[in-house]
Write an enzyme that holds these catalytic residues in place. Structure first.
Site, PDB file in Angstrom:
ATOM      1  N   GLY A 209       0.836  -1.202   0.000  1.00 33.70           N
ATOM      2  CA  GLY A 209       0.000   0.000   0.000  1.00 33.70           C
ATOM      3  C   GLY A 209       0.864   1.244   0.000  1.00 33.70           C
TER       4      GLY A 209
ATOM      5  N   LYS B  75       0.488  -6.740 -11.937  1.00 32.77           N
ATOM      6  CA  LYS B  75      -0.830  -7.158 -12.424  1.00 32.77           C
ATOM      7  C   LYS B  75      -1.952  -6.446 -11.689  1.00 32.77           C
ATOM      8  CE  LYS B  75      -3.502 -10.411 -14.497  1.00 32.77           C
ATOM      9  NZ  LYS B  75      -3.668  -9.987 -15.890  1.00 32.77           N
TER      10      LYS B  75
HETATM   11  O1  M6R Z   1      -7.679  -5.772 -12.514  1.00 38.23           O
HETATM   12  P1  M6R Z   1      -8.184  -4.680 -13.425  1.00 38.23           P
HETATM   13  O2  M6R Z   1      -8.889  -5.197 -14.619  1.00 38.23           O
HETATM   14  O3  M6R Z   1      -8.990  -3.653 -12.696  1.00 38.23           O
HETATM   15  O4  M6R Z   1      -6.873  -3.950 -13.911  1.00 38.23           O
HETATM   16  C1  M6R Z   1      -6.936  -2.782 -14.675  1.00 38.23           C
HETATM   17  C2  M6R Z   1      -5.683  -2.598 -15.473  1.00 38.23           C
HETATM   18  O5  M6R Z   1      -4.583  -2.405 -14.634  1.00 38.23           O
HETATM   19  C3  M6R Z   1      -5.409  -3.819 -16.368  1.00 38.23           C
HETATM   20  O6  M6R Z   1      -6.510  -4.067 -17.184  1.00 38.23           O
HETATM   21  C4  M6R Z   1      -4.168  -3.600 -17.243  1.00 38.23           C
HETATM   22  O7  M6R Z   1      -4.371  -2.544 -18.124  1.00 38.23           O
HETATM   23  C5  M6R Z   1      -3.856  -4.881 -17.985  1.00 38.23           C
HETATM   24  N1  M6R Z   1      -3.173  -5.803 -17.131  1.00 38.23           N
HETATM   25  C6  M6R Z   1      -3.074  -4.645 -19.225  1.00 38.23           C
HETATM   26  O8  M6R Z   1      -2.914  -5.830 -19.932  1.00 38.23           O
END
Ligand code: M6R
Length: 602
Positions: free
Chosen positions: A101, A597
């Protein structure tokens, strides 16, 4: 962002922590560390810059440990280095702590309490462990009281695990905004940011909530609120199959996840069918969507891109006006809202801090919310009024692939069921159309060699590239560009084909790769025209067209599907192009530089 683990039991703690951190590496991978207590009550700290594999090499295998905490870092404050790696320790080394965090008031805490303390790192985290020590030493509090008092004074987000050398049989934990689970078993207990980390040890988890403190021993977990009142909460069973977490024969998770997409779409169809094999949604979800006058989709990155496809589907099939917003912008710059809005949060992880800050705000404003996520029990799922699950199985590669197509499939089903409930009918059958799309994806992933060749031919040395398209193809272009840039580091723009000539075409040089996506009949000719304009200026052009709209010489022809679902299929070659481009450049496909991720900081 950042992952934490803890273990107290009778097995080899350091091995359990290292394995857990390997599972959490997707949350950050610029440095890592563990702190373990041996059977004589001696603490051992190991930290290393880089991946968990580097940390493994540094850990002394002869240490016989049965308790400890660990951390894998995505740097926010301070460069990736051994000094900034967690765990951090108090000056006397009595207290050791890991943190996920951001502590927003760490300067203030330092100025108010820690002027005489020797802080070693540039992190926001280190103040916490010094503050706990300060309360124990200066106010003679117990460790539990000091820990509680320290966190009451913190502003920001945290999941924390703390060890006091003088109580080697205890681990303390607390959280605010960042996720933390407590796993329980016979003669041992664990802590983790994500159940994935400890699923080999247990499938029984207790969620720690904001404003709670947990005290773990081998045989007990005690939960308290910040006033010290005990709380009881039953564990739940995490429905995770440990084999889903393996790469199997695949060199990278990304390729495995690309290949899983047909199966994921078929699973989604099944999960959203009732006993009469008709598509359905839980009645409360259906009511909340049919009753709203406008949908606001809020999401980040790939999930935001899926939201744009969702807008097309919802407006065209369910006839509900829909807006799509970037989560990090929306909370701080809200448009005028309709009278009866519904907020839809799309998030693979369900943990994205940018989306969560919006959810917190709209809840305070009294609006209804729905989360579409891959992770049951995630923060966005728990905190929204309703949840629709993606059923895509764990997505481990940082670059999102199967979650994107799963999000579109769920949005298509949502649109179909809501449209029907509102009395809108159309000729086609969504179950059949999604099945056809799944088969179309299968045929593309079965013929990867062709796309690998195109990746070599077009993208092996270029520093920049463009995807262009119109309408649905424009939204896919944006996702295609994100995929290419994040894992291959080729600067790529996803552009509205008609907009290039208004300035950006100046970037086209001899050999610049420009890839046109052509699946929308009404604009196919225009897009081809715009591609020609770039070719006339030296671009190395490629066309990816849907069967029926293809022309001789097109490099990729994708099978024909319901045009409303074309994104499900047209995105697949772009995922493969990105994969092979990254592979050929020798990058770590699953763990691209600078990324994590699960983005749990704003
Ligand atoms: O877990 P989330 O779908 O909320 O994450 C949002 C973005 O960080 C995510 O979609 C990111 O753009 C991808 N890992 C890219 O491939």
């Amino acid at each position: 962002m950042c992952g934490i683990v803890g273990y107290i039991g009778n097995k080899d703690a350091k091995e359990i922590l290292l394995t857990g951190l390997e599972r959490l590496e997707y949350r950050g991978y610029d440095s890592a560390g563990i702190y373990v207590m041996d059977k004589e009550g001696q603490g051992h700290l190991f930290k290393e810059k880089g991946r968990i594999a580097a940390l493994r090499d540094k850990v002394d295998v002869s240490v016989d440990s049965t308790a400890g905490i660990g951390h894998t870092r995505w740097a926010t404050h301070g460069v990736p280095s051994v000094i900034n790696a967690h765990p951090h320790q108090s000056s006397s080394s009595r207290f050791t702590l890991v943190h996920n965090g951001v502590i927003e008031n760490y300067h203030e805490v330092k100025d108010a309490f820690l002027e005489d303390s020797q802080l070693k790192s540039d992190t926001d985290t280190e103040v916490i462990v010094h503050l706990v020590a300060w309360y124990v030493e200066e106010e003679e509090l117990t460790t539990l009281d000091a820990f509680r008092k320290a966190i009451v004074g913190l502003k920001g987000s945290y999941a924390l695990a703390l060890i006091d050398n003088e109580e080697p049989d205890v681990i303390y934990a607390a959280k605010n905004k960042s996720p933390l689970l407590l796993g329980t078993g016979e003669g041992f207990n664990v802590i983790c940011s994500d159940a994935m980390a400890m699923i080999k040890e247990t499938d029984q988890f207790i969620e720690l909530m904001d404003g709670e403190v947990a005290v773990l021993t081998r045989n007990s977990i005690t939960l308290e609120n910040l006033a010290g009142e005990e709380i009881s909460r039953d564990p739940y069973t995490a429905e995770l199959d440990a084999t889903d977490l393996e790469k199997g024969m695949y060199p990278f998770y990304m390729l495995k996840e690309i290949d899983e997409q047909p199966a994921v779409i078929r699973r989604i169809i099944q999960k959203y069918q009732d006993e009469n094999e008709k598509l359905h949604l839980n009645s409360e979800v259906l009511d909340v969507i049919t009753e709203c006058d406008r949908i606001y989709i809020v999401a980040a990155g790939t999930s935001n891109h899926a939201g744009w496809i969702g807008k097309q589907l919802i407006e065209k099939i369910a006839h509900i006006p829909t807006e799509v917003h970037v989560a990090s912008e929306f909370g701080y710059n809200m448009p005028i809202l309709s009278d009866n809005p519904l907020f839809v949060f799309i998030s693979q992880s369900g943990e994205t801090a940018d989306s969560r800050q919006v959810l917190v705000k709209v809840k305070e404003m009294g609006y209804k919310s729905l989360t579409i996520t891959n992770v049951a029990g995630s923060t966005l799922s728990r905190e929204a009024d309703h949840t629709l699950l993606l059923h895509a199985g764990p997505e481990i590669a940082v670059a999102s692939t199967k979650a994107y197509t799963a999000q579109i499939a769920v949005l298509a089903i949502l649109s179909e069921v809501v449209g029907k409930a509102k009395g809108f009918t159309h000729e086609s059958d969504m179950i059949q159309d999604l099945g056809i799309a799944a088969n179309a994806i299968q045929s593309i992933v079965d013929n990867k060699e062709h796309i690998e060749q195109l990746a070599s031919e077009y993208l092996s040395i270029s520093r920049n590239a463009f995807y262009i398209g119109r309408s649905m193809d424009y939204y896919v272009s944006q996702e295609a560009a994100l995929k290419l840039k994040e894992i291959s580091y080729v600067q790529t723009e996803g552009f509205a084909a008609g907009e290039l000539k208004h300035g950006t075409i100046a970037l086209i040089e001899e050999g610049t790769p420009v890839i046109a996506i052509v699946t929308v009949e009404s604009v196919a000719g225009h897009t081809r025209g715009n591609l020609q304009e770039t070719q006339a200026r030296g671009a190395h052009t490629m066309v990816m067209a849907m069967e029926g709209l293809d022309r001789p010489g097109d490099q990729i022809v994708i099978p024909r599907v319901n045009p409303l679902l074309s994104a499900l299929v047209s995105v697949i070659p772009t995922q493969l192009l990105a994969y092979y481009c990254s592979l050929h450049r020798g990058n770590d496909v699953d763990k691209p530089r600078n990324l994590a991720k699960s983005v749990t900081v704003e």
